[in-house]
Design a protein around this motif. Sequence first.
Motif, PDB file in Angstrom:
ATOM      1  N   ARG A 257       0.821  -1.197   0.000  1.00 28.41           N
ATOM      2  CA  ARG A 257       0.000   0.000   0.000  1.00 28.41           C
ATOM      3  C   ARG A 257       0.862   1.256   0.000  1.00 28.41           C
ATOM      4  O   ARG A 257       1.905   1.305   0.670  1.00 28.41           O
ATOM      5  N   PRO A 258       0.415   2.280  -0.739  1.00 25.82           N
ATOM      6  CA  PRO A 258       1.126   3.559  -0.706  1.00 25.82           C
ATOM      7  C   PRO A 258       0.813   4.300   0.591  1.00 25.82           C
ATOM      8  O   PRO A 258       0.112   3.787   1.462  1.00 25.82           O
ATOM      9  N   GLY A 259       1.327   5.497   0.698  1.00 23.57           N
ATOM     10  CA  GLY A 259       1.062   6.290   1.891  1.00 23.57           C
ATOM     11  C   GLY A 259       2.232   6.269   2.839  1.00 23.57           C
ATOM     12  O   GLY A 259       3.364   5.932   2.473  1.00 23.57           O
ATOM     13  N   TYR A 260       1.950   6.606   4.074  1.00 20.17           N
ATOM     14  CA  TYR A 260       3.013   6.736   5.073  1.00 20.17           C
ATOM     15  C   TYR A 260       3.767   5.412   5.233  1.00 20.17           C
ATOM     16  O   TYR A 260       3.166   4.351   5.358  1.00 20.17           O
ATOM     17  N   MET A 261       5.094   5.501   5.239  1.00 16.15           N
ATOM     18  CA  MET A 261       5.940   4.315   5.349  1.00 16.15           C
ATOM     19  C   MET A 261       6.515   4.211   6.762  1.00 16.15           C
ATOM     20  O   MET A 261       7.125   5.166   7.253  1.00 16.15           O
ATOM     21  N   VAL A 262       6.313   3.067   7.406  1.00 13.04           N
ATOM     22  CA  VAL A 262       6.760   2.911   8.789  1.00 13.04           C
ATOM     23  C   VAL A 262       8.076   2.140   8.894  1.00 13.04           C
ATOM     24  O   VAL A 262       8.581   1.932  10.003  1.00 13.04           O
ATOM     25  N   LEU A 263       8.629   1.716   7.755  1.00 12.08           N
ATOM     26  CA  LEU A 263       9.935   1.065   7.736  1.00 12.08           C
ATOM     27  C   LEU A 263      10.884   1.903   6.880  1.00 12.08           C
ATOM     28  O   LEU A 263      10.662   2.061   5.677  1.00 12.08           O
ATOM     29  N   PRO A 264      11.952   2.446   7.471  1.00  8.85           N
ATOM     30  CA  PRO A 264      12.896   3.280   6.717  1.00  8.85           C
ATOM     31  C   PRO A 264      13.590   2.499   5.612  1.00  8.85           C
ATOM     32  O   PRO A 264      13.730   1.274   5.681  1.00  8.85           O
ATOM     33  N   LYS A 265      14.025   3.200   4.581  1.00  6.60           N
ATOM     34  CA  LYS A 265      14.701   2.547   3.457  1.00  6.60           C
ATOM     35  C   LYS A 265      16.112   2.112   3.819  1.00  6.60           C
ATOM     36  O   LYS A 265      16.598   1.093   3.336  1.00  6.60           O
ATOM     37  N   ASN A 266      16.795   2.862   4.677  1.00  2.00           N
ATOM     38  CA  ASN A 266      18.158   2.516   5.066  1.00  2.00           C
ATOM     39  C   ASN A 266      18.161   1.180   5.813  1.00  2.00           C
ATOM     40  O   ASN A 266      17.463   1.023   6.824  1.00  2.00           O
ATOM     41  N   PRO A 267      18.925   0.189   5.356  1.00  2.00           N
ATOM     42  CA  PRO A 267      18.883  -1.150   5.972  1.00  2.00           C
ATOM     43  C   PRO A 267      19.229  -1.161   7.458  1.00  2.00           C
ATOM     44  O   PRO A 267      18.601  -1.895   8.236  1.00  2.00           O
ATOM     45  N   LEU A 268      20.219  -0.369   7.857  1.00  2.00           N
ATOM     46  CA  LEU A 268      20.626  -0.361   9.261  1.00  2.00           C
ATOM     47  C   LEU A 268      19.559   0.276  10.137  1.00  2.00           C
ATOM     48  O   LEU A 268      19.245  -0.231  11.225  1.00  2.00           O
ATOM     49  N   VAL A 269      18.983   1.369   9.666  1.00  2.00           N
ATOM     50  CA  VAL A 269      17.921   2.038  10.421  1.00  2.00           C
ATOM     51  C   VAL A 269      16.692   1.138  10.488  1.00  2.00           C
ATOM     52  O   VAL A 269      16.035   1.027  11.533  1.00  2.00           O
ATOM     53  N   ARG A 270      16.388   0.482   9.385  1.00  2.00           N
ATOM     54  CA  ARG A 270      15.251  -0.442   9.352  1.00  2.00           C
ATOM     55  C   ARG A 270      15.463  -1.591  10.338  1.00  2.00           C
ATOM     56  O   ARG A 270      14.521  -2.023  11.026  1.00  2.00           O
ATOM     57  N   ALA A 271      16.689  -2.077  10.435  1.00  2.00           N
ATOM     58  CA  ALA A 271      16.996  -3.144  11.392  1.00  2.00           C
ATOM     59  C   ALA A 271      16.781  -2.672  12.826  1.00  2.00           C
ATOM     60  O   ALA A 271      16.290  -3.434  13.673  1.00  2.00           O
ATOM     61  N   LYS A 272      17.138  -1.436  13.116  1.00  2.00           N
ATOM     62  CA  LYS A 272      16.928  -0.889  14.461  1.00  2.00           C
ATOM     63  C   LYS A 272      15.435  -0.792  14.770  1.00  2.00           C
ATOM     64  O   LYS A 272      14.996  -1.092  15.892  1.00  2.00           O
TER      65      LYS A 272
END
Length: 221
Positions: free
Chosen positions: A88-103
Motif C-alpha cells: 500500500r502507498p502512503g506513510y511508510m513505517v519502515l525506513p529505506k536505510n537497511p541499518l535504520v530499518r533493522a533498528k
Amino acid sequence: MCAATVQAMKPVLYSYFRSSSAWRVRIALTLKGIEYEYKAIHLVKDGGEQFSPDYVKLNQMKEVPTLIIDGHTLTQSLPIIEYLEETRPGYMVLPKNPLVRAKVREISHIISSSIQPIQNLRVLNKIGKDGSAEWGQYWIKNGFDALEIILKGSAGKYCVGDEITMADLCLVPQFFNAGRFKVEMEPYPTICRIVEELEKNESFKAAHPFNQPDCPEDLNL
C-alpha cells in the motif's frame, strides 16, 4: 473475482479494543489512510469469542488481530504491518536505510516478542488473579529497563530518529499496558517523552482503545 476487484474490497479487521497487537495494526491502517471494517472479538465475554469455531478457522492461535485483505487472511501484528508496507502507498513505517530499518525491527520485536506476550491475557489467566499484577509489572519493568537504554541511543523525536516507524506503533500500546499494571514510569523519561509526542498524532488518537466501537462506555481505567 478478478484481482483488482478483490484488492478494492474494504479490509476487515478482527480486533479487541484493548489488545496491544490489534492496536498496532489499527495505527498502521490509519496512518496509511486505509478504510476498514471493524469486527470486535471480545477476549473475555462468554469465555472468549476468540475460541469460537468460526473464528478459529480464521486464526488458529485464537488471538487478535486477524486482517482479511486482498482475499487473504493475515494474522500476527508485525507481519500484517509489513504486508501493508509492501502493498500500500502512503506513510511508510519502515525506513529505506537497511541499518535504520533493522533498528526499527529490533525495537519492535523487543516489545512484541519479549515484553507484551509475557503479560498478555492468556498468560495472566494461567498464573491466576493472585499473582498476575505482580507478574505483569515485573516483566514490563524488565523490558522497559532495556528499552530506555536502547531508545536513548536511537531516538530523535520518536523511537528511531524523527519519523514515526513501526517501533512507535509498538511502543504506545505497551506504554498503555504499563499504566494498567501501575508501573512507575519515572525511571523511563525517554519512553515517556516519545509517547507524549506520539499521542498528539491524529492516527494514534483514532486508534486508541477508548475510541473503538467495542470499548465499554463506562470503562474507567
